[in-house]
Design an enzyme around this catalytic site. Structure first.
Site, PDB file in Angstrom:
ATOM      1  N   ARG A 150       0.851  -1.190   0.000  1.00  0.00           N
ATOM      2  CA  ARG A 150       0.000   0.000   0.000  1.00  0.00           C
ATOM      3  C   ARG A 150       0.886   1.240   0.000  1.00  0.00           C
ATOM      4  O   ARG A 150       1.974   1.238   0.566  1.00  0.00           O
ATOM      5  CB  ARG A 150      -0.875   0.042   1.253  1.00  0.00           C
ATOM      6  N   TYR A 154      -1.659  -3.850  -6.915  1.00  0.00           N
ATOM      7  CA  TYR A 154      -1.315  -4.649  -5.745  1.00  0.00           C
ATOM      8  C   TYR A 154      -2.248  -4.427  -4.565  1.00  0.00           C
ATOM      9  O   TYR A 154      -2.596  -3.284  -4.238  1.00  0.00           O
ATOM     10  CB  TYR A 154       0.122  -4.310  -5.306  1.00  0.00           C
ATOM     11  N   LYS A 187      -9.471  -2.532   1.896  1.00  0.00           N
ATOM     12  CA  LYS A 187      -9.199  -1.334   2.698  1.00  0.00           C
ATOM     13  C   LYS A 187     -10.024  -0.131   2.220  1.00  0.00           C
ATOM     14  O   LYS A 187     -10.497   0.667   3.023  1.00  0.00           O
ATOM     15  CB  LYS A 187      -7.708  -0.995   2.651  1.00  0.00           C
ATOM     16  N   HIS A 230     -10.762  -1.965  11.811  1.00  0.00           N
ATOM     17  CA  HIS A 230      -9.621  -2.779  11.382  1.00  0.00           C
ATOM     18  C   HIS A 230      -9.367  -3.819  12.476  1.00  0.00           C
ATOM     19  O   HIS A 230      -8.409  -3.724  13.238  1.00  0.00           O
ATOM     20  CB  HIS A 230      -8.420  -1.844  11.212  1.00  0.00           C
ATOM     21  N   SER A 267      -0.979  -2.978  11.161  1.00  0.00           N
ATOM     22  CA  SER A 267      -0.544  -3.952  10.170  1.00  0.00           C
ATOM     23  C   SER A 267       0.653  -4.756  10.678  1.00  0.00           C
ATOM     24  O   SER A 267       1.559  -4.201  11.304  1.00  0.00           O
ATOM     25  CB  SER A 267      -0.133  -3.222   8.890  1.00  0.00           C
ATOM     26  N   CYS A 269       1.172  -7.086  13.023  1.00  0.00           N
ATOM     27  CA  CYS A 269       1.435  -7.300  14.460  1.00  0.00           C
ATOM     28  C   CYS A 269       0.961  -8.688  14.879  1.00  0.00           C
ATOM     29  O   CYS A 269       0.681  -8.917  16.053  1.00  0.00           O
ATOM     30  CB  CYS A 269       0.695  -6.268  15.295  1.00  0.00           C
ATOM     31  N   ASP A 296      -9.188  -9.468   9.696  1.00  0.00           N
ATOM     32  CA  ASP A 296      -8.700  -8.111   9.380  1.00  0.00           C
ATOM     33  C   ASP A 296      -9.733  -7.006   9.587  1.00  0.00           C
ATOM     34  O   ASP A 296      -9.363  -5.910   9.968  1.00  0.00           O
ATOM     35  CB  ASP A 296      -8.217  -8.091   7.919  1.00  0.00           C
ATOM     36  N   ARG A 356       2.571 -12.082  -0.227  1.00  0.00           N
ATOM     37  CA  ARG A 356       1.216 -12.385   0.287  1.00  0.00           C
ATOM     38  C   ARG A 356       0.661 -13.674  -0.293  1.00  0.00           C
ATOM     39  O   ARG A 356       1.104 -14.148  -1.335  1.00  0.00           O
ATOM     40  CB  ARG A 356       0.267 -11.245  -0.136  1.00  0.00           C
TER      41      ARG A 356
END
Ligand code: O2Y
Ligand code: MN
Length: 580
Positions: A67, A195, A204, A224, A246, A248, A273, A364
């Site tokens: 991102r 992407y 998102k 989130h 993101s 974690c 997510d 990913r």
């Protein structure tokens, strides 16, 4: 007579001038055909079909691997409505500047019309979106990540109420890359990236940025957050929603496997997510709007996340991982260690001596949720699951205790608003820097975060039994830099304390920062964590907290008049308690 959707598709085709328009029906045969076409153009590489049936590798442009927050904009009429947490462009400027990039952008390409549903098929909380894209990789990824095709068109009918996403790869140049959100028009424009979060617009862009705006208008929360159910040996299941910035370990927590010491416990995955939480029957009920996982590959293995390893063995797309001579994917931290040779994420010959990463750190997999062994029987429940606890977490080497609870909803909102975490490679920014990230929503809140805190405060008054709010930190380090807490499956011990608190079954100690467990109340049987280490994990460093409070103050001040009075009061009260 044409429908609003048909008129919008015609309008987009008129601007982008594709060579053909394909309406996706979401069928398996359509998916298979798109895959075959991408294999022919080398957009996809077939993986070893014996070991990874239905799996393929995609290599994105090396300039397009994550991102790009600095190229992501909120386009609201009033700049203050986007807030200091968002880049802002006025809608007329955005349309002129970025509209020019869409003109003729699909000339040599097929335009795919991808209708999708975010949320379970018959849920009143689900929403229809339509993404127009010139990327077949995006179209097939959307089939994994959402309920795509006919099911969404059937739900939409002739209505004009859907989120409109226009996406083109453009020329993939970062100089001509923009991810624009027009929440007042429920519209997304994305150009120049193929992407992940930039291009799979249901995730998102729709489910967080546009949905958070809608949620404020309509009185619900788009967050989130992962959603899990903790089933105890008694059979009682308690649902928790948890926000982490993101990378974690959110996906690992969502799929936690209870340690051997915890016979009779089960952790059920509802989502990894995003959570949409609506008030109903005096509680907040959550749905996972997604149908798949877009997980980070590096570090995923059968110890960190056995459920994910079982999920990705078939029908999955791998992006920017390395390729072994056997035709299997490889990434750093995968079981079995590195292969003697491979092609790296850019397709270049690689060996362990190369001195570079074989897989991109943000590589990913895109994989269907229903393949996950820990998926909850309730994950597609139209009514969602009742949320008893909300957990805010972050990656902090120091200061932040393993777990503590807020005094009440308002204090809990303050705990979320003052979350901070050390950055990782998921977004294109420096790694290891402490960044304020309220509710893990800084990159995803589709409006001014001052107003967002106000919305959270109001939501606590809209339900008779709001969830109880907690903070956690799995990442505390000792003086020698080693982790004090083993994490992964052992995090269940902390979740058990949270569950016990929710049901009023355990006491806690009042401290200046909140309610902290008594060391004897976290079960340490069967792990190599001493009572002294646990005490260190739960200790409050007043001086350190006062310093952190000053940093919080600076962050919160940027919201000026939009910062709710209650948040200022909580900040002042924290400092007063710390000084007492
Ligand atoms: O880098 C990207 O485009 C993906 S980022 C992402 C993917 C899945 C879930 N969460 C995230 C995130 O950054 O929070
Ligand atoms: Mn995320």
């Amino acid at each position: 007579m044409s429908t609003p959707l048909e008129r919008w598709v015609d309008e987009c085709a008129g601007i982008t001038r594709p060579k053909a328009v394909h309406w996706c029906d979401g069928s398996q045969s359509e998916y298979d055909r798109l895959v075959r076409e991408m294999l022919a153009t080398r957009t996809l590489v077939e993986l070893n079909q014996q070991e990874y049936p239905g799996c393929y590798l995609h290599r994105s442009d090396p300039n397009d691997v994550a991102r790009t927050e600095h190229l992501t904009f909120l386009c609201t009429r009033n700049k203050d409505d986007a807030g200091p947490n968002n880049n802002w462009m006025s809608p007329p400027e955005a349309k002129e500047k970025v509209g020019a990039l869409f003109a003729g952008a699909m000339r040599e390409r097929t335009m795919y019309v991808v209708p999708y549903l975010m949320g379970p098929v018959s849920s009143p909380y689900s929403q229809v979106g339509v993404e127009i894209t010139d990327s077949p990789y995006v179209a097939v990824s959307m089939r994994i990540m959402t309920r795509m095709g006919k099911v969404a068109l059937d739900r939409l009918g002739a209505s004009d109420y859907f989120v409109k996403g226009l996406h083109s790869l453009g020329d993939l140049s970062p100089d001509r890359r923009f991810i624009l959100h027009f929440p007042e028009e429920r519209t997304i424009w994305s150009v120049g990236s193929g992407y992940g979060g930039n291009a799979l617009l249901g995730k998102k862009c729709h489910a967080l940025r546009i949905a958070s705006w809608m949620a404020r208008e309509e009185g619900w929360l788009a967050e989130h957050m992962l959603i899990v159910g903790i089933e105890e040996p008694s059979g009682r299941t308690t649902y928790i929603a948890a926000a982490f910035p993101s990378a974690c370990g959110k996906t690992n927590l969502a799929m936690l496997v209870p340690p051997a010491s915890h016979k009779g416990y089960k952790v059920w995955t509802v989502g990894d997510d995003i959570a949409w939480m609506n008030p109903a029957d005096g509680q907040l009920r959550a749905i996972n709007p997604e149908a798949g996982f877009f997980g980070v590959a590096p570090g995923t293995n059968s110890k960190t996340n056995p459920n994910m390893m079982a999920t990705i063995g078939k029908n999955s797309l791998f992006t920017n991982v390395a390729l072994t001579p056997r035709g299997t994917p490889y990434w750093e931290g995968m079981d079995g260690g590195p292969p003697p040779e491979a092609l790296d994420w850019q397709g270049r010959p690689w060996t362990p001596a190369s001195g570079t990463k074989a897989a991109h750190p943000n590589s990913r997999f895109t994989t269907p949720a229903h393949q996950c062994p820990s998926m909850s029987p309730a994950w597609e429940s139209p009514a969602g699951v009742p949320i008893s606890a909300i957990v805010f977490g972050g990656r902090r080497a120091t200061l932040m205790p393993l777990v503590f609870q807020s005094f009440n909803w308002q204090h809990g909102v303050f705990l979320g608003a003052t979350m901070a975490s050390e950055t990782t490679a998921a977004a294109t920014s420096a790694v290891g820097v402490v960044r304020q990230d309220p509710m893990a929503m800084l990159p995803f809140c589709g409006y001014n975060m001052g107003d967002y805190f106000g919305h959270w405060l109001r939501m606590g008054t809209r339900v008779a039994t709001p969830p109880q709010i907690f903070r956690v930190n799995w990442f505390r380090q000792g003086r020698d830099g080693s982790y004090l807490w083993p994490g992964f499956g052992e995090n269940l011990r902390v979740l058990r304390w949270i569950v016990a608190r929710v049901h009023g079954e355990v006491a806690a100690a009042d401290t200046p920062i909140g309610q902290v467990p008594r060391a004897g109340d976290i079960d340490l049987t069967g792990i190599d964590v001493s009572r002294a280490t646990l005490e260190e994990l739960l200790a409050i460093d007043r001086a350190g907290w006062l310093e952190a409070a000053a940093a919080q103050d600076k962050f919160l001040e940027q919201f000026g008049d939009r910062l709710p009075r209650e948040i200022r009061e909580e900040q002042a009260a924290l400092v007063k308690r710390l000084r007492a």
